[in-house]
Design an enzyme around this catalytic site. Structure first.
Site, PDB file in Angstrom:
ATOM      1  N   SER A  62       0.818  -1.221   0.000  1.00  0.00           N
ATOM      2  CA  SER A  62       0.000   0.000   0.000  1.00  0.00           C
ATOM      3  C   SER A  62       0.850   1.268   0.000  1.00  0.00           C
ATOM      4  O   SER A  62       2.010   1.270   0.431  1.00  0.00           O
ATOM      5  CB  SER A  62      -0.908   0.021   1.231  1.00  0.00           C
ATOM      6  OG  SER A  62      -1.698  -1.134   1.262  1.00  0.00           O
TER       7      SER A  62
HETATM    8  N1  SAM Z   1      -0.828  -4.302   4.057  1.00  0.00           N
HETATM    9  C1  SAM Z   1      -0.125  -4.727   2.888  1.00  0.00           C
HETATM   10  C2  SAM Z   1       1.258  -4.167   2.838  1.00  0.00           C
HETATM   11  O1  SAM Z   1       1.627  -3.381   3.688  1.00  0.00           O
HETATM   12  O2  SAM Z   1       1.969  -4.548   1.918  1.00  0.00           O
HETATM   13  C3  SAM Z   1      -0.791  -4.396   1.622  1.00  0.00           C
HETATM   14  C4  SAM Z   1      -1.858  -5.313   1.329  1.00  0.00           C
HETATM   15  S1  SAM Z   1      -2.432  -5.393  -0.294  1.00  0.00           S
HETATM   16  C5  SAM Z   1      -2.955  -3.799  -0.648  1.00  0.00           C
HETATM   17  C6  SAM Z   1      -3.895  -6.313   0.026  1.00  0.00           C
HETATM   18  C7  SAM Z   1      -3.668  -7.746   0.329  1.00  0.00           C
HETATM   19  O3  SAM Z   1      -4.888  -8.297   0.762  1.00  0.00           O
HETATM   20  C8  SAM Z   1      -3.231  -8.572  -0.855  1.00  0.00           C
HETATM   21  O4  SAM Z   1      -2.008  -9.166  -0.586  1.00  0.00           O
HETATM   22  C9  SAM Z   1      -4.351  -9.592  -1.030  1.00  0.00           C
HETATM   23  O5  SAM Z   1      -3.883 -10.837  -1.455  1.00  0.00           O
HETATM   24  C10 SAM Z   1      -4.918  -9.638   0.359  1.00  0.00           C
HETATM   25  N2  SAM Z   1      -6.292 -10.146   0.483  1.00  0.00           N
HETATM   26  C11 SAM Z   1      -7.355  -9.908  -0.309  1.00  0.00           C
HETATM   27  N3  SAM Z   1      -8.442 -10.543   0.167  1.00  0.00           N
HETATM   28  C12 SAM Z   1      -8.066 -11.194   1.297  1.00  0.00           C
HETATM   29  C13 SAM Z   1      -8.734 -12.013   2.242  1.00  0.00           C
HETATM   30  N4  SAM Z   1     -10.030 -12.313   2.139  1.00  0.00           N
HETATM   31  N5  SAM Z   1      -8.012 -12.494   3.256  1.00  0.00           N
HETATM   32  C14 SAM Z   1      -6.710 -12.225   3.390  1.00  0.00           C
HETATM   33  N6  SAM Z   1      -6.011 -11.468   2.528  1.00  0.00           N
HETATM   34  C15 SAM Z   1      -6.680 -10.940   1.497  1.00  0.00           C
END
Ligand code: SAM
Length: 660
Positions: A62
């Site tokens: 992010s």
């Molecule tokens: N917080 C992270 C970082 O600092 O890098 C960024 C996260 S990224 C924007 C969003 C993440 O949410 C992705 O890696 C995606 O695979 C995950 N994601 C989406 N749906 C999800 C779910 N139901 N459970 C767990 N992870 C999920």
């Protein structure tokens, strides 16, 4: 060799603290965690750009500002237990691990979870536990949590996450009907079954895929691909995201217009702060880097002339009243204009050659009374005999000076023909004596001549306004253009101007309902006709937010909610592009110009805003890429902050710039 420590501190100061994150603990944690260790190999040099970056499995790490904003919104305490949904790179979890007792984080992609685990170990973040799974179901065994942060956007708030909040616990989650465009929500559990909900603004996250999120990645991806081929998708692809207003990169995005003689900057309302801030940032950049020395705004000449004396360090005017007392005062008397004028004065102070100082001018036609005072004061100084003649000539307007809108009615019933002749004759006399008067002080002459011109235009304007129709509008915009031409001429053949006025004045009227149906012309159209490619018309737009406005002309200022744009409007296309703030350059030949150019509803909010009759009172058909050369978009905007009026009885001394 990259100095990443320095870059990290700069990122926190410039992109996070200056944009409003103030929790010192959060800022310190962001200064501590090396983001370069969480990006993919090869992306280290971009680690401190304030942007999301790609990671494995088509996901993103992010944007740092959003990470900080979410963590601040979660109001973390050292003893807290926190759940994160969407571990991704592990960066946000690492930052939170410095602020709380324990972080639980869930990632649906095993490969990402595994990489994040390795990073936690290498970085010594021992209080972070990572699991692979569907985070929309939470982590029941570790519940309750003091805070839950969801780093992916779902269509609704997962019930399981609400139930796993402790009393007083905060859930921060992006929610939206479309996979990549959401509102960031804060849900606070106030008691067993009660939750408070706040909207923290627009965001754009990858989809939350799971039982209580989007059905599957394929579904979300399909929606995305579909959008990619749609008009909003094309806008999104061509959109250039705008940095923060204070970032020099903001102004630099407008370098492409630096060689124009006149750059006109619009606004979609007279009371939205973002439009003022953006115009200030662009104008600062054009003045500093491209020799623009004229800022000409949709304000009354005599009011702006008083400000001009201040910002160009010229002797103060003798005519006593503070500027911008006329309704709608908030249009110029607001904190954003004040900040810009302070900058302008400071900048001019540092310029030794007074001709290179940038001036502030008013193009508009109102404020007849101060204009009369200004002509008389000038003539009394340079030619007292002529002052006496002028006083007699303007005498016929005296009863109407403070209530000029009723002048038209008086003209019907009384013989006011002579009044018109007198004010025109006065203007002509003054111009005839230009050589004689202006040899001593050209600046003062320009002020008096423009004031005389304003009085002549205003007399006619108020007379014909009574009959309604296009002529009064056209007269006003003709006057504005004439004033701009005089200012350019007075500043020499190489002079360059930035104009601030409403979209309705700036967007070429030939491509709007106002031109096509009502025969109205505007300053944007006339500028194009006169200056051709040497002019740039830049429109501004918004989807929703708040705005400073009045319900009726002359009424008190109110802050109203701007309704979300109508589904058939061009604003809705920009909203559906899913980006919070961007510049859309609209050059000839762009594949989306044709479909975007189809006439569509466009919203015009002026001083008055009446949401209850919005469609009829604020929307008109227009062809956006023909009206403007470029468009600046803020999905959400906020009302300007007005400055108080001077209480003259309290004898407050006149202080710069508004006599506050
Ligand atoms: N917080 C992270 C970082 O600092 O890098 C960024 C996260 S990224 C924007 C969003 C993440 O949410 C992705 O890696 C995606 O695979 C995950 N994601 C989406 N749906 C999800 C779910 N139901 N459970 C767990 N992870 C999920």
């Amino acid at each position: 060799m990259l100095d990443l420590d320095h870059a990290r501190h700069r990122m926190v100061d410039v992109h996070i603290a200056r944009r409003g994150v103030s929790d010192e603990r959060v800022l310190e944690a962001m200064r501590t965690v090396p983001r370069e260790n969480f990006v993919e190999t090869g992306f280290e040099e971009f680690a401190y750009e304030d942007a999301p970056l790609p990671i494995a499995e088509g996901q993103t790490i992010s944007q740092p500002f959003i990470v900080a904003r979410m963590i601040e919104a979660a109001e973390l305490e050292p003893a807290d237990r926190v759940l994160e949904v969407g571990t991704g790179s592990g960066y946000a979890a690492a930052v939170m691990s410095l602020l709380v007792d324990k972080v639980f984080t869930i990632e649906r992609h095993d490969k990402l979870a595994e990489t994040a685990r390795r990073r936690m170990k290498a970085g010594g973040y021992t209080n972070v536990e990572i699991r692979t799974g569907d985070g929309t179901k939470g982590w029941p065994e570790a519940a309750p949590f003091d805070a839950i942060l969801v780093a992916a956007g779902g269509p609704r708030i997962p019930e399981a996450l609400k139930q796993q909040l402790d009393i007083g616990g905060r859930l921060i989650i992006p929610v939206g009907e479309r996979p990549r465009s959401q509102r960031l929500m804060r849900i606070t559990r106030t008691s067993g079954g009660k939750f408070d909900q706040e909207d923290l603004g627009g965001v754009m996250f990858v989809p939350l895929v799971g039982e209580q999120g989007w059905a599957d990645e394929a579904g979300a991806t399909a929606a995305r691909v579909l959008r990619g081929r749609s008009l909003p998708g094309m806008i999104a692809a061509a959109a250039e995201e705008l940095p923060h207003f204070e970032d020099p990169a903001f102004g630099a995005m407008f370098d492409r217009f630096g060689d124009r003689r006149v750059v006109l900057l619009g606004e979609a309302s007279h009371g939205s702060a973002e439009f003022y801030r953006a115009r200030a940032a662009i104008t600062r950049h054009l003045i500093e880097n491209f020799d623009f020395t004229i800022v000409a705004v949709e304000a009354d000449w005599p009011d702006a002339a008083r400000i001009d004396r201040e910002v160009r360090l010229r002797p103060a005017s003798r005519a006593g009243k503070p500027p911008f007392r006329r309704f709608p005062t908030w249009m110029w008397r607001n904190t954003d204009v004040q900040a810009f004028l302070h900058w302008l004065r400071d900048r001019n102070e540092a310029v030794n050659d007074s001709r290179a100082r940038a001036g502030f001018y008013g193009l508009d036609i109102y404020n007849m009374s101060d204009s009369i005072a200004s002509v008389l004061a000038y003539l009394e100084r340079v030619d007292p005999q002529s002052a006496e003649v002028a006083r007699q000539r303007y005498g016929c307007l005296t009863p109407w000076q403070n209530e000029p809108t009723t002048y038209g009615r008086a003209v019907l019933s009384q013989n006011y023909r002579k009044c018109e002749e007198d004010v025109v004759a006065q203007c002509r006399d003054l111009l005839r004596k230009q050589l004689e008067y202006s040899t001593s002080d050209g600046e003062e002459f320009l002020d008096a001549a423009q004031s005389a011109q304003l009085i002549a235009s205003a007399e006619k304007y108020y007379r014909i306004m009574y009959y309604g129709g296009a002529e009064s509008w056209n007269l006003r915009d003709r006057h504005m253009f004439g004033t701009l031409e005089h200012i350019l001429a007075a500043n020499g053949s190489a002079s360059k101007a930035v104009v601030w006025a409403h979209n309705s004045h700036i967007g070429d009227a030939r491509h709007t309902e106002m031109g096509q149906v009502r025969d109205e012309r505007n300053i944007g159209q006339v500028c194009r006709e006169r200056f051709g490619d040497e002019v740039a018309l830049i429109g501004f737009g918004t989807h929703r937010g708040t705005v400073a406005c009045a319900t009726d002309w002359g009424g008190p200022m109110e802050v109203k909610q701007v309704l979300p744009s109508l589904s058939e409007s061009c604003e809705r296309l920009f909203h559906d592009a899913g980006k919070p703030r961007f510049l859309l350059d609209m050059p000839d030949g762009a594949s989306w110009r044709e479909p975007l150019g189809k006439p569509r509803l466009q919203r015009f909010i002026g001083v008055i805003y009446r949401p209850e009759t919005e469609l009829t009172s604020h929307y008109a058909d227009a062809s956006l890429p023909r009206q403007f050369d470029a468009y600046v978009w803020f999905d959400e905007t906020t009302a300007v902050t007005p400055l108080p009026m001077v209480r003259e009885a309290a004898r407050v001394p006149d202080t710069y710039p508004f006599g506050l």
